[in-house]
Design an enzyme around this catalytic site. Structure first.
Site, PDB file in Angstrom:
ATOM      1  N   TYR A 230      79.641  18.032  33.785  1.00 52.45           N
ATOM      2  CA  TYR A 230      79.524  16.581  33.922  1.00 52.45           C
ATOM      3  C   TYR A 230      80.832  15.961  34.416  1.00 52.45           C
ATOM      4  O   TYR A 230      81.139  14.815  34.124  1.00 52.45           O
ATOM      5  CB  TYR A 230      79.121  15.946  32.582  1.00 52.45           C
TER       6      TYR A 230
ATOM      7  N   LYS B 200      79.109  31.246  28.216  1.00 52.96           N
ATOM      8  CA  LYS B 200      78.387  32.188  29.059  1.00 52.96           C
ATOM      9  C   LYS B 200      79.429  32.906  29.909  1.00 52.96           C
ATOM     10  O   LYS B 200      79.359  32.915  31.149  1.00 52.96           O
ATOM     11  CB  LYS B 200      77.363  31.402  29.910  1.00 52.96           C
TER      12      LYS B 200
ATOM     13  N   ASP C 270      72.507  31.427  25.781  1.00 54.91           N
ATOM     14  CA  ASP C 270      71.060  31.704  25.731  1.00 54.91           C
ATOM     15  C   ASP C 270      70.680  32.351  24.398  1.00 54.91           C
ATOM     16  O   ASP C 270      69.638  32.034  23.810  1.00 54.91           O
ATOM     17  CB  ASP C 270      70.605  32.550  26.932  1.00 54.91           C
TER      18      ASP C 270
ATOM     19  N   ASP D 261      75.052  19.386  25.118  1.00 54.70           N
ATOM     20  CA  ASP D 261      74.038  18.348  25.297  1.00 54.70           C
ATOM     21  C   ASP D 261      72.654  18.944  25.007  1.00 54.70           C
ATOM     22  O   ASP D 261      71.857  18.388  24.234  1.00 54.70           O
ATOM     23  CB  ASP D 261      74.113  17.838  26.747  1.00 54.70           C
TER      24      ASP D 261
ATOM     25  N   ASP E 281      70.221  18.502  21.333  1.00 54.25           N
ATOM     26  CA  ASP E 281      68.879  17.910  21.337  1.00 54.25           C
ATOM     27  C   ASP E 281      67.853  18.902  20.789  1.00 54.25           C
ATOM     28  O   ASP E 281      66.927  18.528  20.063  1.00 54.25           O
ATOM     29  CB  ASP E 281      68.473  17.464  22.751  1.00 54.25           C
TER      30      ASP E 281
END
Ligand code: NAI
Ligand code: MG
Length: 340
Positions: free
Chosen positions: A125, A173, A206, A230, A234
């Site tokens: 971002y 990752k 993951d 993010d 959620d």
């Protein structure tokens, strides 16, 4: 008695309704408050031409902490910008905190109590995007710096220590994103040396997404980069009651803004159906930040008492309106205070 100056940013939609509830609840605590109010969002834009006037940023900086409701994103307006993103950037609110804690309700899984600490200023971002090849190739730059990684990892370890937790998971990752996630990961292991009382564990993002579904109770603190945080936060809030109860904090060196995770829910305005719990729990996070953890815990306890006894808004199966639920929390809080 300590006196705190709190900046309120009610915003749009149900924002003013839920902020009003939180203020009533805060006033029921044995603490002194000075509330000031700032404009933010679409209604503020229509009134004064900016969704986040400079005056509002100054008010946030002048306060001990800020409580923010929600804003409505209007249909495409050329010079409109996201006041939420702008606020986080302008005030360098680098740490996004998302607690995930079981609630005593059938929709919630049990035994969960962890915190997701998300880097809030860079990563994917970063805002550095471009089109090449006549619009046929799109590129976003993922920026990871040592400075931002170090301060977010320190925040995670400090929080773990303050709350008596024993592990921090750094989620990345680095097997694929060798440079960016590689730097974030290695900074995490460097910082961990300063916290010998806490164990740093690592997990690929993951795998983490799977483990959160399989066994969320295994986590205590998760620290990760912006986009991963993010998405995972959620995902995680859905195990513990969902949008009506999910709260978050945005912390910087000079300011801190606490808010419900939900948006302005235009469909609920004026119906009395908006659950005030998310904003009340955001106020509890604010109390922790102000060093009033004792009151933060009583407030969380009062909320749990109400939920366990079915004194809730309809999203959690109860029959109370927004204000009635806030009043029920105040009654439970006052009973707690009397008992002590
Ligand atoms: P939303 O979070 O406002 O609503 C999603 C669903 O959850 C709706 O069905 C709503 O009725 C329900 N809901 C939300 N808050 C609730 C509460 N306190 N109690 C009970 N039910 C609740 O998200 P949506 O509909 O995608 O967006 C509505 C507006 O809010 C949009 O303009 C969006 O851009 C904005 N938004 C603002 C955010 C912020 O200010 N931080 C965050 C997310 C969305
Ligand atoms: Mg999100």
């Amino acid at each position: 008695m300590t006196r705190y100056k709190i900046c309120l940013l009610p915003g749009d939609g149900i924002g003013p309704e839920v902020i009003d509830c939180a203020v009533q609840v805060l006033r029921a605590l044995p603490l002194e408050w000075d509330f000031i109010e700032g404009g933010i969002g679409y209604a503020e834009y229509q009134r004064g031409g900016s969704p986040l006037p400079e005056e509002t940023l100054q008010k946030i900086l002048s306060a001990d902490a800020t409580l923010f409701g929600a804003v409505t994103t209007p249909p495409n307006i050329p010079n409109y910008f996201s006041p939420v993103v702008r606020m986080r950037q302008s005030l360098d609110l680098y740490a996004n905190l998302r607690p995930c804690r079981s609630i005593p309700h059938p929709s919630s899984r049990t035994g969960i109590d962890f915190m997701i600490v998300r880097e809030n200023t860079e990563g994917l971002y970063s805002g550095i995007e471009r089109l090449e090849d006549n619009g046929n190739r799109a590129i976003t730059e993922r920026v990871i710096t040592r400075r931002a990684s170090e301060r977010i990892v320190r925040k995670a370890f400090d929080l773990a220590r303050q709350t008596g937790r024993k592990t921090v998971h750094v989620v990345h990752k680095a097997n694929v994103l060798r440079q960016t996630c590689g730097l974030f990961r290695s900074v995490a292991f460097e910082v961990a040396r300063d916290y010998p009382d806490i164990t740093l564990l690592e997990m690929l993002v993951d795998t983490c997404a799977m483990e959160l579904v399989r066994a969320p109770e295994l986590f205590e603190v998760i620290v990760t980069t912006n986009l991963f945080g993010d998405i995972l936060s959620d995902e995680a809030c859905m195990f513990v009651g969902g949008l009506g109860v999910a709260a978050s904090g945005n912390i910087g060196a000079d300011a801190a803004v606490f808010e419900p995770v939900h948006g302005s829910a235009p469909n609920l305005v004026g119906t009395g159906k908006a659950n005030p719990t998310a904003t009340i729990l955001a106020s509890a996070m604010m109390l922790d930040y102000l060093g009033e953890s004792h009151h933060a815990n009583s407030l969380r306890q009062a909320v749990e008492t109400c939920i366990a006894s079915g004194r809730t808004t309809s999203d959690l199966g109860g029959e109370l309106t927004t204000n009635q639920m806030a009043n029920a929390v105040i009654v439970a809080l006052e009973l707690n205070l009397e008992r002590k």
